[in-house]
Design a protein around this motif. Structure first.
Motif, PDB file in Angstrom:
ATOM      1  N   ALA A   1     -15.782   5.322   1.817  1.00 21.01           N
ATOM      2  CA  ALA A   1     -15.538   6.676   2.329  1.00 21.01           C
ATOM      3  C   ALA A   1     -14.121   7.152   1.990  1.00 21.01           C
ATOM      4  CB  ALA A   1     -15.764   6.713   3.840  1.00 21.01           C
ATOM      5  N   TYR A   2     -13.192   6.201   1.802  1.00 25.28           N
ATOM      6  CA  TYR A   2     -11.817   6.553   1.418  1.00 25.28           C
ATOM      7  C   TYR A   2     -11.631   6.480  -0.101  1.00 25.28           C
ATOM      8  CZ  TYR A   2     -10.591   5.756   6.372  1.00 25.28           C
ATOM      9  OH  TYR A   2     -10.511   5.799   7.741  1.00 25.28           O
TER      10      TYR A   2
ATOM     11  N   THR B   1      -5.914   0.152   8.299  1.00 25.69           N
ATOM     12  CA  THR B   1      -4.767   0.904   8.821  1.00 25.69           C
ATOM     13  C   THR B   1      -5.119   2.386   8.901  1.00 25.69           C
ATOM     14  OG1 THR B   1      -3.253  -0.719   7.882  1.00 25.69           O
ATOM     15  CG2 THR B   1      -2.321   1.421   8.477  1.00 25.69           C
ATOM     16  N   ARG B   2      -5.688   2.911   7.838  1.00 25.92           N
ATOM     17  CA  ARG B   2      -6.068   4.332   7.826  1.00 25.92           C
ATOM     18  C   ARG B   2      -7.124   4.614   8.900  1.00 25.92           C
ATOM     19  NH1 ARG B   2      -6.521   8.246   3.761  1.00 25.92           N
ATOM     20  NH2 ARG B   2      -7.922   9.881   4.453  1.00 25.92           N
ATOM     21  N   TYR B   3      -8.111   3.710   8.972  1.00 26.68           N
ATOM     22  CA  TYR B   3      -9.190   3.891   9.947  1.00 26.68           C
ATOM     23  C   TYR B   3      -8.619   3.897  11.378  1.00 26.68           C
ATOM     24  CZ  TYR B   3     -13.264   2.768  12.800  1.00 26.68           C
ATOM     25  OH  TYR B   3     -14.221   2.781  13.779  1.00 26.68           O
ATOM     26  N   PHE B   4      -7.737   2.939  11.695  1.00 25.42           N
ATOM     27  CA  PHE B   4      -7.192   2.867  13.056  1.00 25.42           C
ATOM     28  C   PHE B   4      -6.258   4.047  13.338  1.00 25.42           C
ATOM     29  CE2 PHE B   4      -7.821  -1.979  12.816  1.00 25.42           C
ATOM     30  CZ  PHE B   4      -9.070  -1.884  13.393  1.00 25.42           C
ATOM     31  N   ASP B   5      -5.512   4.487  12.333  1.00 32.69           N
ATOM     32  CA  ASP B   5      -4.686   5.698  12.533  1.00 32.69           C
ATOM     33  C   ASP B   5      -5.584   6.845  13.004  1.00 32.69           C
ATOM     34  OD1 ASP B   5      -2.519   4.278  11.545  1.00 32.69           O
ATOM     35  OD2 ASP B   5      -2.264   5.490   9.733  1.00 32.69           O
ATOM     36  N   GLU B   6      -6.676   7.024  12.297  1.00 36.95           N
ATOM     37  CA  GLU B   6      -7.566   8.154  12.609  1.00 36.95           C
ATOM     38  C   GLU B   6      -8.232   7.973  13.976  1.00 36.95           C
ATOM     39  OE1 GLU B   6      -8.743   9.275   8.000  1.00 36.95           O
ATOM     40  OE2 GLU B   6     -10.224   8.263   9.237  1.00 36.95           O
ATOM     41  N   GLU B   7      -8.687   6.769  14.247  1.00 36.98           N
ATOM     42  CA  GLU B   7      -9.401   6.529  15.510  1.00 36.98           C
ATOM     43  C   GLU B   7      -8.478   6.677  16.719  1.00 36.98           C
ATOM     44  OE1 GLU B   7     -13.107   5.731  15.791  1.00 36.98           O
ATOM     45  OE2 GLU B   7     -12.458   7.043  14.191  1.00 36.98           O
ATOM     46  N   LEU B   8      -7.239   6.215  16.591  1.00 39.43           N
ATOM     47  CA  LEU B   8      -6.315   6.333  17.733  1.00 39.43           C
ATOM     48  C   LEU B   8      -5.968   7.800  17.989  1.00 39.43           C
ATOM     49  CD1 LEU B   8      -3.940   3.280  17.180  1.00 39.43           C
ATOM     50  CD2 LEU B   8      -5.718   3.529  18.909  1.00 39.43           C
ATOM     51  N   LEU B   9      -5.716   8.552  16.930  1.00 35.67           N
ATOM     52  CA  LEU B   9      -5.392   9.976  17.127  1.00 35.67           C
ATOM     53  C   LEU B   9      -6.602  10.719  17.682  1.00 35.67           C
ATOM     54  CD1 LEU B   9      -3.126  10.690  14.010  1.00 35.67           C
ATOM     55  CD2 LEU B   9      -2.429  10.442  16.411  1.00 35.67           C
ATOM     56  N   ARG B  10      -7.795  10.325  17.265  1.00 38.51           N
ATOM     57  CA  ARG B  10      -9.006  10.951  17.807  1.00 38.51           C
ATOM     58  C   ARG B  10      -9.133  10.640  19.306  1.00 38.51           C
ATOM     59  NH1 ARG B  10     -13.103  11.627  14.312  1.00 38.51           N
ATOM     60  NH2 ARG B  10     -12.650   9.628  13.343  1.00 38.51           N
ATOM     61  N   ALA B  11      -8.897   9.379  19.678  1.00 41.27           N
ATOM     62  CA  ALA B  11      -9.021   8.986  21.088  1.00 41.27           C
ATOM     63  C   ALA B  11      -8.016   9.744  21.954  1.00 41.27           C
ATOM     64  CB  ALA B  11      -8.805   7.477  21.228  1.00 41.27           C
ATOM     65  N   VAL B  12      -6.826   9.920  21.429  1.00 42.36           N
ATOM     66  CA  VAL B  12      -5.796  10.648  22.176  1.00 42.36           C
ATOM     67  C   VAL B  12      -6.209  12.123  22.312  1.00 42.36           C
ATOM     68  CG1 VAL B  12      -3.403  11.448  22.010  1.00 42.36           C
ATOM     69  CG2 VAL B  12      -3.941   9.037  21.680  1.00 42.36           C
ATOM     70  N   ALA B  13      -6.750  12.689  21.229  1.00 39.95           N
ATOM     71  CA  ALA B  13      -7.215  14.084  21.291  1.00 39.95           C
ATOM     72  C   ALA B  13      -8.363  14.229  22.289  1.00 39.95           C
ATOM     73  CB  ALA B  13      -7.651  14.545  19.903  1.00 39.95           C
ATOM     74  N   GLU B  14      -9.137  13.151  22.462  1.00 34.77           N
ATOM     75  CA  GLU B  14     -10.266  13.192  23.406  1.00 34.77           C
ATOM     76  C   GLU B  14      -9.815  12.971  24.851  1.00 34.77           C
ATOM     77  OE1 GLU B  14     -12.977  10.159  22.064  1.00 34.77           O
ATOM     78  OE2 GLU B  14     -13.644  11.332  20.336  1.00 34.77           O
ATOM     79  N   GLY B  15      -8.540  12.684  25.076  1.00 34.37           N
ATOM     80  CA  GLY B  15      -8.068  12.597  26.454  1.00 34.37           C
ATOM     81  C   GLY B  15      -7.376  11.305  26.853  1.00 34.37           C
TER      82      GLY B  15
ATOM     83  N   GLU C   1       0.836  -1.204   0.000  1.00 31.39           N
ATOM     84  CA  GLU C   1       0.000   0.000   0.000  1.00 31.39           C
ATOM     85  C   GLU C   1       0.873   1.257   0.000  1.00 31.39           C
ATOM     86  OE1 GLU C   1      -3.157   0.443  -0.357  1.00 31.39           O
ATOM     87  OE2 GLU C   1      -3.352   2.560   0.217  1.00 31.39           O
ATOM     88  N   ASP C   2       1.952   1.208   0.765  1.00 31.77           N
ATOM     89  CA  ASP C   2       2.822   2.380   0.863  1.00 31.77           C
ATOM     90  C   ASP C   2       3.409   2.757  -0.491  1.00 31.77           C
ATOM     91  OD1 ASP C   2       3.970   4.270   2.806  1.00 31.77           O
ATOM     92  OD2 ASP C   2       5.864   3.495   2.037  1.00 31.77           O
ATOM     93  N   GLY C   3       3.544   1.754  -1.375  1.00 31.84           N
ATOM     94  CA  GLY C   3       4.116   2.010  -2.700  1.00 31.84           C
ATOM     95  C   GLY C   3       3.126   2.599  -3.688  1.00 31.84           C
ATOM     96  N   ARG C   4       1.871   2.717  -3.297  1.00 35.02           N
ATOM     97  CA  ARG C   4       0.867   3.248  -4.238  1.00 35.02           C
ATOM     98  C   ARG C   4       0.866   4.778  -4.218  1.00 35.02           C
ATOM     99  NH1 ARG C   4      -4.665  -0.192  -4.359  1.00 35.02           N
ATOM    100  NH2 ARG C   4      -5.409   1.842  -5.064  1.00 35.02           N
ATOM    101  N   GLU C   5       0.613   5.349  -5.371  1.00 32.57           N
ATOM    102  CA  GLU C   5       0.539   6.817  -5.414  1.00 32.57           C
ATOM    103  C   GLU C   5      -0.638   7.345  -4.601  1.00 32.57           C
ATOM    104  OE1 GLU C   5       0.537   8.670  -9.236  1.00 32.57           O
ATOM    105  OE2 GLU C   5       2.599   7.985  -9.594  1.00 32.57           O
TER     106      GLU C   5
ATOM    107  N   HIS D   1       1.053   6.442   5.197  1.00 34.44           N
ATOM    108  CA  HIS D   1       2.475   6.322   4.877  1.00 34.44           C
ATOM    109  C   HIS D   1       3.149   5.503   5.972  1.00 34.44           C
ATOM    110  CE1 HIS D   1       6.395   7.036   3.446  1.00 34.44           C
ATOM    111  NE2 HIS D   1       6.711   8.044   4.246  1.00 34.44           N
ATOM    112  N   ASP D   2       3.694   4.361   5.588  1.00 29.68           N
ATOM    113  CA  ASP D   2       4.429   3.527   6.538  1.00 29.68           C
ATOM    114  C   ASP D   2       5.787   3.194   5.931  1.00 29.68           C
ATOM    115  OD1 ASP D   2       5.530   1.695   8.238  1.00 29.68           O
ATOM    116  OD2 ASP D   2       3.698   0.505   8.486  1.00 29.68           O
ATOM    117  N   PRO D   3       6.780   4.061   6.173  1.00 24.96           N
ATOM    118  CA  PRO D   3       8.086   3.819   5.559  1.00 24.96           C
ATOM    119  C   PRO D   3       8.834   2.636   6.181  1.00 24.96           C
ATOM    120  CG  PRO D   3       8.187   5.723   7.019  1.00 24.96           C
ATOM    121  CD  PRO D   3       6.752   5.274   7.006  1.00 24.96           C
ATOM    122  N   TYR D   4       8.309   2.093   7.276  1.00 23.50           N
ATOM    123  CA  TYR D   4       9.011   1.018   7.984  1.00 23.50           C
ATOM    124  C   TYR D   4       8.598  -0.374   7.493  1.00 23.50           C
ATOM    125  CZ  TYR D   4       9.819   5.035  10.892  1.00 23.50           C
ATOM    126  OH  TYR D   4      10.172   6.292  11.320  1.00 23.50           O
TER     127      TYR D   4
END
Ligand SMILES: C[S@@+](CC[C@H](N)C(=O)[O-])C[C@H]1O[C@@H](n2cnc3c(N)ncnc32)[C@H](O)[C@@H]1O
Length: 266
Positions: free
Chosen positions: A236-237, A56-70, A8-12, A17-20
């Motif tokens: 949605a993506y 992966t995209r969904y969990f990235d967003e959900e984790l950052l949202r949870a952290v922003a929520e406290g 996925e990371d190799g797609r335009e 983005h997961d360079p690892y």
């Protein structure tokens, strides 16, 4: 999973983005990995690639949202080659606990020895069949503070009983305001056929996890969950239905990603 993320990371039009990811693949399989991958890999990648990209995209967003929520602490259960501790833009003070087997964490640390985590990253080398809550607490996890959990790539490999035992433990460690992001992928004939052509170990990996609709079993553990059909999240993506979960394809079945929450006041 790292190999699917590397593709996925190799797609335009990549969804994250997961360079690892590619580093893990090369460390495990050498530079020729893509040429020498087991028979059946291409079929498995075709079935699961889009699902891994979307989740992966969904969990990235959900984790950052949870952290922003406290939630200032994040637990990646069975973290494997998940590189979120390195690649997401965490707020200061975020602690990310990576729970996996010692040898898996050692491999990861060796591959990423020159990489800088983007948070306070804490390794918790333990076995999820043993007393991992104690190992987590001993590593500095604070049960009184709200937590963002990630349960990715693990539930389907558990029996229904083992999955409920895991959710019991997650719940007992979760303060009000905690959030859990999860996926649920019941087995289906298309996936089984592809896995069988890779190896017997892969074929037998899927045990199904909890039965039925995920909102119901999170509810049994006291959480309020919103489970979304993975096709809807893909749309949605701007992505097509992930092949293994596309009802238009023979042998497909349903698949969900979702987020469960505990109310902020007890
Ligand atoms: C399919 S991988 C998913 C990894 C990661 N969550 C992801 O989605 O990329 C499953 C992970 O579970 C870990 N695992 C399997 N059995 C385990 C156990 N008994 N205790 C701790 N981790 C385990 C494996 O080492 C592996 O990293």
């Amino acid at each position: 999973m790292a190999a699917l993320r590397a593709l996925e990371d190799g797609r335009e039009d990549r969804l994250f983005h997961d360079p690892y990811a590619e580093r893990f693949v090369r460390a495990a399989g050498g530079d020729g990995y893509w040429d020498t991958a087991p028979a059946g890999w291409a079929a498995f990648a075709a079935l699961m690639g889009e699902q891994v990209a979307v989740r992966t995209r969904y969990f990235d967003e959900e984790l950052l949202r949870a952290v922003a929520e406290g939630c200032e602490q994040v637990v990646l259960l069975a973290s494997g080659m998940d590189a979120r501790a390195y690649r997401l833009d965490w707020p200061d003070r975020t602690r990310v606990f990576e729970v996996d087997l010692a040898e898996v964490l050692a491999f990861k640390a060796a591959v990423l020895r020159d990489a800088e985590p983007a948070c306070q990253r804490v390794e918790v080398a333990t076995d999820l069949r043993l007393d991992w809550p104690r190992a987590l607490r001993e590593a500095g996890f604070a049960p009184g503070a709200p937590t963002a959990w990630l349960i990715e790539g693990i539930l389907y490999a558990l029996t229904p009983e083992a999955a409920h035992a895991l959710l019991d433990r997650v719940t007992s460690l979760s303060a009000p305001g905690s959030v859990a992001a999860f996926e649920h992928l019941p087995d289906n004939p298309a996936l089984r056929t592809a896995r069988t052509s890779i190896s017997a170990e892969m074929a037998n990996l899927w045990l199904g996890g909890p039965e039925g609709e995920p909102g119901l079993w999170w509810g049994r553990h006291g959480w309020t969950a919103q489970a979304r059909d993975v096709r809807e999240v893909a749309a949605a993506y701007g992505r097509p239905a992930p092949a293994a979960f596309d009802p238009a394809r023979d042998g497909s079945g349903p698949g969900w990603v979702g987020t469960a929450r505990l109310p902020k006041t007890g």
